[in-house]
Scaffold this motif. Sequence first.
Motif, PDB file in Angstrom:
ATOM      1  N   ALA A 277      -6.023 -11.653  -5.306  1.00  0.00           N
ATOM      2  CA  ALA A 277      -6.727 -10.376  -5.418  1.00  0.00           C
ATOM      3  C   ALA A 277      -7.730 -10.208  -4.292  1.00  0.00           C
ATOM      4  CB  ALA A 277      -7.431 -10.288  -6.770  1.00  0.00           C
ATOM      5  N   GLN A 278      -8.468 -11.275  -3.958  1.00  0.00           N
ATOM      6  CA  GLN A 278      -9.478 -11.180  -2.906  1.00  0.00           C
ATOM      7  C   GLN A 278      -8.837 -10.976  -1.529  1.00  0.00           C
ATOM      8  OE1 GLN A 278     -12.222 -10.674  -5.069  1.00  0.00           O
ATOM      9  NE2 GLN A 278     -13.277 -11.555  -3.308  1.00  0.00           N
ATOM     10  N   VAL A 279      -7.847 -11.799  -1.224  1.00  0.00           N
ATOM     11  CA  VAL A 279      -7.214 -11.699   0.102  1.00  0.00           C
ATOM     12  C   VAL A 279      -6.408 -10.408   0.216  1.00  0.00           C
ATOM     13  CG1 VAL A 279      -5.547 -12.762   1.681  1.00  0.00           C
ATOM     14  CG2 VAL A 279      -7.175 -14.195   0.425  1.00  0.00           C
ATOM     15  N   GLY A 280      -5.647 -10.083  -0.830  1.00  0.00           N
ATOM     16  CA  GLY A 280      -4.875  -8.844  -0.795  1.00  0.00           C
ATOM     17  C   GLY A 280      -5.772  -7.628  -0.678  1.00  0.00           C
ATOM     18  N   GLY A 281      -6.889  -7.630  -1.407  1.00  0.00           N
ATOM     19  CA  GLY A 281      -7.838  -6.536  -1.300  1.00  0.00           C
ATOM     20  C   GLY A 281      -8.431  -6.425   0.087  1.00  0.00           C
ATOM     21  N   GLY A 282      -8.705  -7.567   0.706  1.00  0.00           N
ATOM     22  CA  GLY A 282      -9.255  -7.563   2.058  1.00  0.00           C
ATOM     23  C   GLY A 282      -8.280  -6.997   3.072  1.00  0.00           C
ATOM     24  N   LEU A 283      -7.014  -7.347   2.916  1.00  0.00           N
ATOM     25  CA  LEU A 283      -6.013  -6.864   3.872  1.00  0.00           C
ATOM     26  C   LEU A 283      -5.873  -5.348   3.809  1.00  0.00           C
ATOM     27  CD1 LEU A 283      -3.226  -9.597   3.550  1.00  0.00           C
ATOM     28  CD2 LEU A 283      -4.900  -9.305   5.392  1.00  0.00           C
ATOM     29  N   VAL A 284      -5.849  -4.777   2.598  1.00  0.00           N
ATOM     30  CA  VAL A 284      -5.681  -3.322   2.517  1.00  0.00           C
ATOM     31  C   VAL A 284      -6.975  -2.599   2.893  1.00  0.00           C
ATOM     32  CG1 VAL A 284      -3.825  -3.469   0.820  1.00  0.00           C
ATOM     33  CG2 VAL A 284      -6.187  -3.252   0.029  1.00  0.00           C
ATOM     34  N   PHE A 285      -8.129  -3.226   2.653  1.00  0.00           N
ATOM     35  CA  PHE A 285      -9.401  -2.602   3.038  1.00  0.00           C
ATOM     36  C   PHE A 285      -9.475  -2.396   4.545  1.00  0.00           C
ATOM     37  CE2 PHE A 285     -13.780  -2.713   4.486  1.00  0.00           C
ATOM     38  CZ  PHE A 285     -14.416  -1.838   3.617  1.00  0.00           C
ATOM     39  N   SER A 286      -8.798  -3.247   5.305  1.00  0.00           N
ATOM     40  CA  SER A 286      -8.872  -3.153   6.767  1.00  0.00           C
ATOM     41  C   SER A 286      -8.334  -1.829   7.288  1.00  0.00           C
ATOM     42  CB  SER A 286      -8.127  -4.321   7.425  1.00  0.00           C
ATOM     43  OG  SER A 286      -6.745  -4.280   7.108  1.00  0.00           O
ATOM     44  N   LEU A 287      -7.612  -1.071   6.442  1.00  0.00           N
ATOM     45  CA  LEU A 287      -7.197   0.283   6.843  1.00  0.00           C
ATOM     46  C   LEU A 287      -8.394   1.095   7.302  1.00  0.00           C
ATOM     47  CD1 LEU A 287      -5.214   2.758   6.859  1.00  0.00           C
ATOM     48  CD2 LEU A 287      -5.986   3.171   4.502  1.00  0.00           C
TER      49      LEU A 287
ATOM     50  N   LEU B 288     -11.345   0.341   8.839  1.00  0.00           N
ATOM     51  CA  LEU B 288     -11.805   0.139  10.215  1.00  0.00           C
ATOM     52  C   LEU B 288     -10.699   0.443  11.211  1.00  0.00           C
ATOM     53  CD1 LEU B 288     -14.231  -0.626  11.934  1.00  0.00           C
ATOM     54  CD2 LEU B 288     -13.371  -2.971  11.991  1.00  0.00           C
ATOM     55  N   LEU B 289      -9.455   0.228  10.824  1.00  0.00           N
ATOM     56  CA  LEU B 289      -8.356   0.564  11.725  1.00  0.00           C
ATOM     57  C   LEU B 289      -8.332   2.066  11.998  1.00  0.00           C
ATOM     58  CD1 LEU B 289      -6.046  -0.685  13.303  1.00  0.00           C
ATOM     59  CD2 LEU B 289      -4.566  -0.314  11.325  1.00  0.00           C
TER      60      LEU B 289
ATOM     61  N   VAL C  68      -7.511  -6.680  11.407  1.00  0.00           N
ATOM     62  CA  VAL C  68      -7.107  -7.082  10.056  1.00  0.00           C
ATOM     63  C   VAL C  68      -7.734  -8.399   9.612  1.00  0.00           C
ATOM     64  CG1 VAL C  68      -5.147  -7.903   8.693  1.00  0.00           C
ATOM     65  CG2 VAL C  68      -4.977  -5.753   9.956  1.00  0.00           C
ATOM     66  N   PHE C  69      -7.729  -9.405  10.453  1.00  0.00           N
ATOM     67  CA  PHE C  69      -8.169 -10.721   9.996  1.00  0.00           C
ATOM     68  C   PHE C  69      -9.679 -10.817   9.761  1.00  0.00           C
ATOM     69  CE2 PHE C  69      -3.967 -11.588  11.745  1.00  0.00           C
ATOM     70  CZ  PHE C  69      -3.407 -12.310  10.697  1.00  0.00           C
ATOM     71  N   PRO C  70     -10.537 -10.353  10.680  1.00  0.00           N
ATOM     72  CA  PRO C  70     -11.976 -10.410  10.377  1.00  0.00           C
ATOM     73  C   PRO C  70     -12.370  -9.537   9.185  1.00  0.00           C
ATOM     74  CG  PRO C  70     -11.610 -10.065  12.726  1.00  0.00           C
ATOM     75  CD  PRO C  70     -10.292  -9.887  12.051  1.00  0.00           C
ATOM     76  N   ILE C  71     -11.770  -8.343   9.088  1.00  0.00           N
ATOM     77  CA  ILE C  71     -12.115  -7.457   7.975  1.00  0.00           C
ATOM     78  C   ILE C  71     -11.597  -8.037   6.662  1.00  0.00           C
ATOM     79  CG2 ILE C  71     -11.858  -5.151   7.009  1.00  0.00           C
ATOM     80  CD1 ILE C  71     -13.651  -5.415   9.535  1.00  0.00           C
TER      81      ILE C  71
END
Length: 278
Positions: free
Chosen positions: A66-76, A78-79, A195-198
């Motif tokens: 949940a944490q990692v998956g949430g982080g990956l989609v949140f990066s939208l 800043l992108l 993606v990775f830092p966000i």
Amino acid sequence: MSELYGSDAYAPLEVARRVETVGVAKARMATLPLLMLGVLAGAFIGLGSMLFVIVRSDPTLGFAAAQVGGGLVFSLGLLLVVVAGAELFTGNNLLAMAWADGRITTIEVLRNWTLVCAANFVGAAGLALLVFASGHTGMNEGAIGRTVVRIALAKQALPAWEAFLRGVLCNVLVCMAVWMAMAGRSVVDKAVAVVFPIGAFVAAGFEHSIANMYLMPLAMLVQPPDAAALVTWSGMAGNLVFVIAGNLLGGSVLVGLTYHVIYQRRRAPETPEQVETS
């Protein structure tokens, strides 16, 4: 110089020059476009936060997923800011580089940060109102709305020092994402850089002031008025004061001024034409 690194990406010294030159342009942007781009950035970060909540509302996911998956989609969020173009307060903390080199004044920096932060709030809170009106928070049998409230209450309950330090760590990663995106020449380059830092800061539970400007107003719209614990405007303000201060320290000092000392200190300022041809 980038050829020395075996890629077509800009080398770190070139990135430092580009960040500084862009900072000058940002600091001197006319007020209307600055505010409009700030509103867009707030909405963009809100969209990333919306996706984050969708992932977090799934009870079948384990903690790490949940944490990692949430982080990956949140990066939208800043992108969208980096590629589509927008003015984000946390990323604009890198204006400290141009300020330290004497290319912009303290008044210009404070004007940018104040106007952009206020516009980000309008964009993030405005998106929260639209999302609430759309009925989105009722999805997954109301789990999205409950998740928003739970997240916002946890943010409101953070001790001041913890909110501050989480803000510091968050914006170190956000500004590193912006820094690395400036090294890229294509949309794919920028996406990989972001993606990775966000994803890391979100997965680690650090605090981003503009994301909170979306999540906490949305929680106030969703929560039942007779709930045992309520998200309040004063609670949101108490969170944002310390998170914004932490974001400023992390982005301006730990990233911006650190790279200034490494690459720009005691170097004569260059014109934009020199930067483009370096």
